[in-house]
Design a protein around this motif. Sequence first.
Motif, PDB file in Angstrom:
ATOM      1  N   THR A 187       0.869  -1.515   0.074  1.00  0.00           N
ATOM      2  CA  THR A 187      -0.347  -0.352  -0.248  1.00  0.00           C
ATOM      3  C   THR A 187       0.791   1.424  -0.173  1.00  0.00           C
ATOM      4  O   THR A 187       0.764   1.841  -0.741  1.00  0.00           O
ATOM      5  N   THR A 188       2.437   0.931   1.054  1.00  0.00           N
ATOM      6  CA  THR A 188       2.309   2.547   1.014  1.00  0.00           C
ATOM      7  C   THR A 188       3.638   2.529  -0.433  1.00  0.00           C
ATOM      8  O   THR A 188       3.871   4.018  -0.971  1.00  0.00           O
ATOM      9  N   PHE A 189       3.828   0.942  -0.981  1.00  0.00           N
ATOM     10  CA  PHE A 189       4.548   1.106  -2.447  1.00  0.00           C
ATOM     11  C   PHE A 189       3.644   2.358  -3.598  1.00  0.00           C
ATOM     12  O   PHE A 189       4.396   2.793  -4.015  1.00  0.00           O
ATOM     13  N   MET A 190       2.413   1.646  -3.566  1.00  0.00           N
ATOM     14  CA  MET A 190       1.394   2.715  -4.125  1.00  0.00           C
ATOM     15  C   MET A 190       1.471   3.568  -4.559  1.00  0.00           C
ATOM     16  O   MET A 190       1.572   4.502  -5.731  1.00  0.00           O
ATOM     17  N   ALA A 191       1.663   4.051  -3.684  1.00  0.00           N
ATOM     18  CA  ALA A 191       1.578   5.275  -2.851  1.00  0.00           C
ATOM     19  C   ALA A 191       2.381   6.228  -2.849  1.00  0.00           C
ATOM     20  O   ALA A 191       2.091   7.541  -3.195  1.00  0.00           O
ATOM     21  N   VAL A 192       3.681   6.076  -3.001  1.00  0.00           N
ATOM     22  CA  VAL A 192       4.743   6.496  -3.484  1.00  0.00           C
ATOM     23  C   VAL A 192       5.013   6.590  -4.746  1.00  0.00           C
ATOM     24  O   VAL A 192       5.465   7.405  -5.570  1.00  0.00           O
ATOM     25  N   PHE A 193       4.773   5.719  -5.562  1.00  0.00           N
ATOM     26  CA  PHE A 193       4.569   5.011  -6.747  1.00  0.00           C
ATOM     27  C   PHE A 193       3.746   6.352  -7.587  1.00  0.00           C
ATOM     28  O   PHE A 193       3.824   6.812  -8.188  1.00  0.00           O
ATOM     29  N   PHE A 194       2.141   6.454  -6.549  1.00  0.00           N
ATOM     30  CA  PHE A 194       1.764   7.621  -7.281  1.00  0.00           C
ATOM     31  C   PHE A 194       2.298   9.025  -7.505  1.00  0.00           C
ATOM     32  O   PHE A 194       1.500  10.219  -8.224  1.00  0.00           O
ATOM     33  N   LYS A 201      -3.020   4.924 -15.765  1.00  0.00           N
ATOM     34  CA  LYS A 201      -2.741   3.157 -16.003  1.00  0.00           C
ATOM     35  C   LYS A 201      -2.220   2.436 -15.471  1.00  0.00           C
ATOM     36  O   LYS A 201      -2.266   1.423 -16.084  1.00  0.00           O
ATOM     37  N   TRP A 202      -1.072   3.174 -15.166  1.00  0.00           N
ATOM     38  CA  TRP A 202       0.315   2.747 -14.250  1.00  0.00           C
ATOM     39  C   TRP A 202      -0.673   2.148 -13.748  1.00  0.00           C
ATOM     40  O   TRP A 202       0.019   0.898 -12.518  1.00  0.00           O
ATOM     41  N   MET A 203      -0.868   2.762 -12.608  1.00  0.00           N
ATOM     42  CA  MET A 203      -1.686   2.776 -11.282  1.00  0.00           C
ATOM     43  C   MET A 203      -2.972   1.897 -11.615  1.00  0.00           C
ATOM     44  O   MET A 203      -2.497   0.446 -10.009  1.00  0.00           O
ATOM     45  N   ALA A 204      -3.314   1.871 -11.704  1.00  0.00           N
ATOM     46  CA  ALA A 204      -4.316   0.681 -12.552  1.00  0.00           C
ATOM     47  C   ALA A 204      -4.254  -0.332 -12.870  1.00  0.00           C
ATOM     48  O   ALA A 204      -4.312  -1.804 -12.081  1.00  0.00           O
ATOM     49  N   VAL A 205      -2.721  -0.759 -13.256  1.00  0.00           N
ATOM     50  CA  VAL A 205      -2.104  -1.920 -13.820  1.00  0.00           C
ATOM     51  C   VAL A 205      -1.783  -3.094 -12.526  1.00  0.00           C
ATOM     52  O   VAL A 205      -1.882  -3.397 -12.095  1.00  0.00           O
ATOM     53  N   LEU A 206      -0.720  -1.908 -11.332  1.00  0.00           N
ATOM     54  CA  LEU A 206      -0.736  -1.635 -10.283  1.00  0.00           C
ATOM     55  C   LEU A 206      -2.126  -2.865  -9.433  1.00  0.00           C
ATOM     56  O   LEU A 206      -1.294  -3.994  -8.706  1.00  0.00           O
ATOM     57  N   VAL A 211      -4.540  -6.927  -6.458  1.00  0.00           N
ATOM     58  CA  VAL A 211      -5.498  -7.554  -6.260  1.00  0.00           C
ATOM     59  C   VAL A 211      -5.900  -9.249  -6.613  1.00  0.00           C
ATOM     60  O   VAL A 211      -5.764 -10.025  -6.079  1.00  0.00           O
ATOM     61  N   ALA A 212      -4.762  -9.422  -7.499  1.00  0.00           N
ATOM     62  CA  ALA A 212      -4.396 -10.974  -8.011  1.00  0.00           C
ATOM     63  C   ALA A 212      -3.708 -11.641  -6.888  1.00  0.00           C
ATOM     64  O   ALA A 212      -3.529 -12.617  -6.627  1.00  0.00           O
ATOM     65  N   GLY A 213      -2.844 -10.394  -7.005  1.00  0.00           N
ATOM     66  CA  GLY A 213      -1.597 -11.218  -5.232  1.00  0.00           C
ATOM     67  C   GLY A 213      -2.205 -11.562  -3.899  1.00  0.00           C
ATOM     68  O   GLY A 213      -2.013 -12.742  -3.455  1.00  0.00           O
TER      69      GLY A 213
END
Length: 392
Positions: A187-194, A201-206, A211-213
């Motif tokens: 979750t934190t990595f996604m926030a930094v990524f954003f 679109k990259w965020m959607a892929v991630l 979700v799959a993970g």
Amino acid sequence: MTAPTYSHPFSRNDQGAIAQWFWTVDRGLLGAALALVGLGVALSFASSPAAILADESISDPFHYSWRMIAFASVGVTTMLVASLLSPRGVRRIALLALVGAIGVMALLPFIGDEVKGAARWINLGPFSLQPSEFAKPGLIVFAAWMFAEGQKGQGVPGVSIAFAAYLLSVALLVIQPDIGQTLLITTTFMAVFFMAGVPLKWMAVLAGLVVAGVTSIYFLFDHVQSRVAKFLSPGAEDTHQIDRASEAIRAGGLVGRGVGEGVMKRSVPDLHTDFIYSVGAEEFGLVLSLILIGLYAFIVIRGMSRAMKLNDPFEQTAAAGLFMLIGLQACINVAVNLNLIPTKGMTLPFISYGGSSMVAMGLTMGFALALTRRRPGAYEPGASLPQRRILR
């Protein structure tokens, strides 16, 4: 008669490292962190006598309290020393912490001390080391660094390197297994990524990959299914742990039963670690609960506000990610105690008993304080944030 004059220990003209640190560090954030540490030590004296009941080899009722004081001393020292670092120093120490943590985590399946079916610790005699605690701040700072390097357009594959470090860290966490830390880091990595300026679109892929993970983790690990089942069907499953914690919180009422008067804590498993919040709520009531939540909210809101005003992309993203890490971990622990989400083995920052957690949180807060210090050019008055290069 002349009134006495009082001199400040540090002059603004003093060029010493400590004096410069004093005038540039955010003393509000520092004070809030120290207040949390103080509350953690105080609550350890409330929980220790009940916690030792599970271990007949311990005779001193305040065994965990004395150790908590030692852990808090090391954690505060780590925080203060880390807050003296320059941004370059933060990057270097974070990289060492990440590499060291990954190296130790890779050895856990072979030399780790297994507790409750998970090999997350290395036994070092009287103490145990949980390397994943140090991987969290290390990864967040390293990822922000790589994203910033990728924005410069100088051929550095920052995104690929950051993702490789993230995937390696998550893989080692899943092997332990430690699903709670995996979700927190993700979750934190996604926030930094954003925040690094990544296209949506990259965020959607991630997000799809996450979700799959998570779905795969649910079907691969029986204990995850069990915890979800207990949360969704409390009447059909054994929910002794969370039931006792909920009863302790309800028993506290507005002002609590009083210091040392808690009763339900004697039947709360892991009361001095994962469920220390319920101990505080029973003895000090809603008042202490609101104070704790208020301190965390202050750290996150003030910290994020300062981070967003920084001019350097790395400093801005790394500091924001670190403050978010602290806030998310606190939210998860409190939500578990309130039975809002399935149980996870996650400590309450600065409050729960544990040496690795306390020192790692000290390092996390120290990094954040170092990055948000008032250095020349760090906060240009009236200057807008730098134009971000979209990562491709």
